[in-house]
Design a protein around this motif. Structure first.
Motif, PDB file in Angstrom:
ATOM      1  N   LYS A   6      -1.557  40.278  16.522  1.00 37.79           N
ATOM      2  CA  LYS A   6      -2.454  40.929  15.583  1.00 37.79           C
ATOM      3  C   LYS A   6      -1.668  41.954  14.766  1.00 37.79           C
ATOM      4  CE  LYS A   6      -6.496  40.353  18.546  1.00 37.79           C
ATOM      5  NZ  LYS A   6      -7.592  41.023  19.295  1.00 37.79           N
ATOM      6  N   THR A   7      -2.182  42.243  13.601  1.00 37.49           N
ATOM      7  CA  THR A   7      -1.453  43.128  12.684  1.00 37.49           C
ATOM      8  C   THR A   7      -1.218  44.496  13.305  1.00 37.49           C
ATOM      9  OG1 THR A   7      -2.447  41.974  10.803  1.00 37.49           O
ATOM     10  CG2 THR A   7      -1.476  44.132  10.380  1.00 37.49           C
ATOM     11  N   HIS A   8      -2.240  45.038  13.956  1.00 37.80           N
ATOM     12  CA  HIS A   8      -2.079  46.377  14.525  1.00 37.80           C
ATOM     13  C   HIS A   8      -1.056  46.382  15.663  1.00 37.80           C
ATOM     14  CE1 HIS A   8      -4.965  44.765  17.497  1.00 37.80           C
ATOM     15  NE2 HIS A   8      -4.465  45.666  18.315  1.00 37.80           N
ATOM     16  N   GLN A   9      -0.918  45.258  16.386  1.00 37.89           N
ATOM     17  CA  GLN A   9       0.092  45.204  17.447  1.00 37.89           C
ATOM     18  C   GLN A   9       1.504  45.258  16.859  1.00 37.89           C
ATOM     19  OE1 GLN A   9      -1.214  41.507  19.275  1.00 37.89           O
ATOM     20  NE2 GLN A   9      -2.082  42.623  21.019  1.00 37.89           N
ATOM     21  N   VAL A  11       2.352  46.474  13.945  1.00 38.16           N
ATOM     22  CA  VAL A  11       2.561  47.799  13.344  1.00 38.16           C
ATOM     23  C   VAL A  11       2.914  48.826  14.419  1.00 38.16           C
ATOM     24  CG1 VAL A  11       1.406  49.682  12.127  1.00 38.16           C
ATOM     25  CG2 VAL A  11       1.103  47.329  11.340  1.00 38.16           C
ATOM     26  N   LEU A  12       2.205  48.774  15.541  1.00 36.49           N
ATOM     27  CA  LEU A  12       2.505  49.709  16.631  1.00 36.49           C
ATOM     28  C   LEU A  12       3.916  49.493  17.179  1.00 36.49           C
ATOM     29  CD1 LEU A  12      -0.855  49.766  18.648  1.00 36.49           C
ATOM     30  CD2 LEU A  12       0.110  51.586  17.234  1.00 36.49           C
ATOM     31  N   ASP A  13       4.351  48.238  17.301  1.00 40.67           N
ATOM     32  CA  ASP A  13       5.712  47.968  17.787  1.00 40.67           C
ATOM     33  C   ASP A  13       6.760  48.524  16.831  1.00 40.67           C
ATOM     34  OD1 ASP A  13       4.560  46.721  19.915  1.00 40.67           O
ATOM     35  OD2 ASP A  13       4.971  44.673  19.228  1.00 40.67           O
TER      36      ASP A  13
END
Length: 395
Positions: A6-9, A11-13
């Motif tokens: 997912k996009t937020h995953q 981005v967090l990485d």
């Protein structure tokens, strides 16, 4: 090679890797020896070397969850660049722990073991590399080879232990994810099984209700047609029975629809008190049920047993109407621990094999309460038997 994220995953990485770079790179700079002006050019080269290695390592960490195999390959490339420049282990090497964790947690089975081998092999290479780099700082005497071996072994053991711990943590997380996926699959399978059981129950109830009522209606319609010319009174009586049976079937269907909207237990269910109305419908259709109850119920039977007895008798009498001839013998025996049912009728010459949905439904009714069921053709007779256990905990 590339896992769906997912996009937020992602981005967090990337943000996490950037923060790791911001924190570890200044620490690497602090570990550099303060040189004189004559070594300024060498210092610049060493700073560039530290920056390049840190960028490579944390780039691998940034995509570790997105693509564990590519991340592991980049981490190995960063290690080679680091050793090629003679650079000692630095804080930027923390990114390797992230990569090994990801290879064990989200990589394929092959990558899982490659990551484990990288932990062991990388630790051994690191120990040998540090021993070679620090070779010149050791005092050369007769114990020099022993000290080199001991120093390299100690460093290698520490590095192997650290890398193995990160890889093991990833393996543990992999087990957790597999367990969670297995649980979700189990819940999904249970939901599918429950839906299938509900469909079977709906089919069974619809068959019990509609088939019996239609059998009575058909029998009465045939009788009314033949009696219309000779005895209009009999025809009127038959039409009255048809109307009464149809209304009862409509009421049962509405009750079933109410259950479908809510739960299986909602709404009233047939009991032993409704058997007389059932026998009356069969008599009105032209067949006399000779009913024997011996022994009688010792008390109030559980509701599930009463429902099972009613539905089994309803279907057995429906079969007698459709495929039998003559009267029907019905025997019920109520004991403290079980209820036995037997329905016996003569088989019409035009009867089929008797392997329809009704027999399946009766068998399921008996099995649902833990009982047994049999339906056999005994010469000119068709015999239905059921034995249903009666337990105090049933409702």
């Amino acid at each position: 090679m590339i896992r769906p994220l997912k996009t937020h995953q992602l981005v967090l990485d990337i943000i996490g890797a950037f923060l790791g770079l911001v924190i570890t790179l200044p620490l690497s700079m602090l570990l550099l020896a303060t040189p004189s002006l004559t070594w300024l050019s060498d210092l610049r080269v060493e700073i560039v070397h530290h920056v390049v290695v840190a960028l490579i390592m944390w780039s691998a960490a940034a995509i570790a969850r997105l693509s564990p195999p590519i991340a592991l390959a980049i981490a190995w490339a960063g290690a080679v660049v680091q050793m090629a420049g003679g650079m000692l282990p630095s804080p930027a090497n923390v990114a390797i722990f992230v990569v090994l964790f990801a290879s064990a947690a989200w990589g394929s089975t092959r990558l899982l073991w490659i990551g484990g081998a990288s932990s062991l092999g990388g630790g051994g290479i690191a120990g040998l590399y540090v021993a070679v780099i620090e070779w010149g700082s050791l005092v050369v005497d007769e114990q020099f080879p022993v000290r080199v071996l001991a120093f390299g072994s100690l460093v290698g053991a520490v590095v192997i232990l650290s890398l193995a711990m990160s890889w093991g943590a990833g393996l543990l997380w992999r087990v957790v994810l597999r367990s969670r996926a297995t649980r979700e699959a189990q819940l999904q399978a249970e939901a599918v099984a429950a839906e299938e059981q509900e469909r079977v129950r709906i089919a069974r109830d619809m068959h019990d209700i509609v088939a019996h009522s239609l059998a009575v209606v058909i029998a009465q319609s045939d009788g009314a047609r033949y009696a219309a010319a000779a005895s209009p009174e009999l025809a009127q009586e038959a039409l009255g029975t048809i109307a009464q049976t149809a209304r009862a079937a409509l009421s049962d269907v509405r009750m079933l629809l109410t259950q479908l909207r809510h739960r299986q237990g909602d709404g009233p269910q047939p009991t032993l008190a409704d058997l007389e109305a059932l026998f009356a419908q069969v008599r009105a259709a032209g067949i006399e049920p000779r009913v024997t109850v011996d022994p009688t119920p010792p008390g109030e039977p559980p509701g599930v047993i009463q429902l099972a007895v009613y539905r089994i008798l309803q279907e057995a009498l429906t079969n007698a109407l459709r495929h039998g001839e003559g009267d029907v013998d019905v025997r019920m025996s109520w004991f403290a621990e079980r209820a036995d049912i037997e329905v016996r009728n003569r088989v019409a010459a035009s009867a089929g094999s008797g392997a329809g949905h009704g027999l399946v439904g009766m068998r399921e009714r008996a099995q649902l309460v833990g009982g047994t069921f049999s339906a056999v053709r005994d010469g000119a007779w068709f015999v239905v038997r059921a034995s249903l256990p009666v337990h105090a905990g049933q409702r």
